[in-house]
Scaffold this active site. Structure first.
Site, PDB file in Angstrom:
ATOM      1  N   CYS A 128     -96.800  14.055  18.149  1.00 19.58           N
ATOM      2  CA  CYS A 128     -97.789  14.482  17.152  1.00 19.58           C
ATOM      3  C   CYS A 128     -98.630  13.318  16.612  1.00 19.58           C
ATOM      4  O   CYS A 128     -99.860  13.418  16.505  1.00 19.58           O
ATOM      5  CB  CYS A 128     -97.089  15.204  16.010  1.00 19.58           C
ATOM      6  SG  CYS A 128     -95.650  14.320  15.391  1.00 19.58           S
ATOM      7  N   HIS A 241     -99.760  14.896   9.022  1.00 20.95           N
ATOM      8  CA  HIS A 241     -99.564  13.447   9.094  1.00 20.95           C
ATOM      9  C   HIS A 241    -100.880  12.733   8.776  1.00 20.95           C
ATOM     10  O   HIS A 241    -101.961  13.214   9.121  1.00 20.95           O
ATOM     11  CB  HIS A 241     -99.180  13.015  10.512  1.00 20.95           C
ATOM     12  CG  HIS A 241     -97.810  13.415  10.966  1.00 20.95           C
ATOM     13  ND1 HIS A 241     -96.872  14.020  10.165  1.00 20.95           N
ATOM     14  CD2 HIS A 241     -97.209  13.258  12.188  1.00 20.95           C
ATOM     15  CE1 HIS A 241     -95.765  14.227  10.867  1.00 20.95           C
ATOM     16  NE2 HIS A 241     -95.949  13.785  12.087  1.00 20.95           N
TER      17      HIS A 241
END
Ligand code: A2P
Length: 332
Positions: A128, A241
């Site tokens: 990710c 994130h």
């Protein structure tokens, strides 16, 4: 054409997002099979006005399937992806099991879609943090080759799965109520805390997440010579994130040139309002397809004009995992 599809890990955080994205993007499904462990067998999950029943994954699960979206952990993919391929499926694998296998393409659709064609049954979906960095960095690299990347991440609980997200919420409640709380999913309390990414630390002192960002980016960009260093950290954020990215280009580049390139880059949205101090934030990136990019500025520590600093936020479960995998499947 429509495709008999299975989601392996359907009850997890990424699995739930697969279900959402397949509906939102009207993915051409001939059928949909939900697979997980025996713990979830018989569980009902709503999908497009129907109730689907979760099945325990077995060696027979893939006999009537064309496409597998897999997100149940590396060891499960190692066991079941070859079985699925043997049964004639294409597997888009969201785990780290096959990412660095030279015979398996590792794909970010905005970066290296042509690599999909080389697949032999498995296509790996990158880490990710790698995807969230690669989407905005690639269009810059294409114009002015990047020599070195220094990245620091601010990673959400979602990267450690649905149970870690629950643990962050529960830990926050316990903290505010002055109760004792012992985490069981993450190694340290996540609420009101920051700690080094919970992957193993190697003999070189880098944790595995950092090593993934380095090697996966080099593979996706076909740039083994690119110098990359990363520091990966968990922050008390639920599901997007953020990353501070420092770039050293081959030739001088201005912040206006960076803005110009990124303003038309696929999968990127510039959020860079200095007057209002409004920049990428994980809450704004949540549930969004685009990677938000801001704080774009020349790096004053690179007086040759070859340095750029920027800050990005991207939904870890969405573009960092499920969306990227579904985009790969769409391209297939
Ligand atoms: P289950 O709910 O049955 O444990 P997350 O990343 O959010 O933690 O989700 C992990 C996903 O992987 C879940 O769907 C989980 O199913 C699935 N999973 C975990 N272990 C296994 C296993 N041994 N066999 C099949 N699926 C598994």
């Amino acid at each position: 054409m429509s495709y008999k599809t299975a989601i392996l890990g359907a009850t997890g955080a990424v699995g739930a997002e697969f279900l959402k994205i397949l509906q939102q993007r009207n993915f051409p499904l001939a059928s949909l099979k939900l697979l997980a462990s025996s713990r979830s067998e018989g569980k009902k999950i709503a999908f497009g006005g129907e109730e689907l029943t979760v099945e325990e994954v077995t060696e027979k699960s893939f006999d009537d399937v064309d496409l597998v979206l897999s997100s149940a952990g590396g060891s499960i993919s190692e066991k079941f992806a070859p079985i699925a391929v043997k049964a004639g499926c294409v597997v888009v694998d969201n785990t780290s099991a096959y990412r660095m296998d030279p015979s398996v393409p590792l794909v970010v659709p905005e970066v290296n879609p042509e690599d999909i064609k080389t697949h032999k049954g498995i296509i790996a979906n990158p880490n990710c943090s790698t995807i969230i960095m690669n989407v905005p960095v690639w269009p810059l690299h294409k114009v002015n080759p990047i020599r070195r990347i220094v990245v620091s991440t601010y990673q959400a609980a979602s990267g450690a799965g649905a149970a870690a997200m629950d643990e962050l919420a529960e830990g926050a409640r316990a903290f505010l109520e002055g109760r004792e709380f012992t985490p069981t999913v993450l190694p340290h309390p996540a609420a009101f805390n920051v700690f080094s990414h919970n992957s193993d630390v190697g003999p070189d002192g880098y944790n595995l997440e950092e090593t993934k960002m380095v090697h996966e980016t080099q593979k996706i960009f076909h740039a083994p010579e690119m110098l990359i260093t990363a520091t990966c950290v968990r922050v008390p954020v639920m599901r997007a994130h953020s990353e501070a990215i420092n770039l050293q280009f081959t030739n001088p580049i201005t912040e206006d040139e960076v803005r110009e390139i990124l303003s038309s880059a696929a999968g990127v949205r510039i959020v860079d309002d200095r007057e209002r101090s409004y920049f990428p934030m994980p809450l704004d990136a949540t549930d969004k397809d685009d990677i938000l990019v801001g704080r774009i500025r020349s790096d004053i520590s690179q007086p040759d004009g070859c340095g750029i600093e920027m800050f990005v936020s991207g939904d870890q479960i969405r573009k960092g995992a499920a969306l990227n995998a579904v985009q790969i499947a769409e391209m297939l």
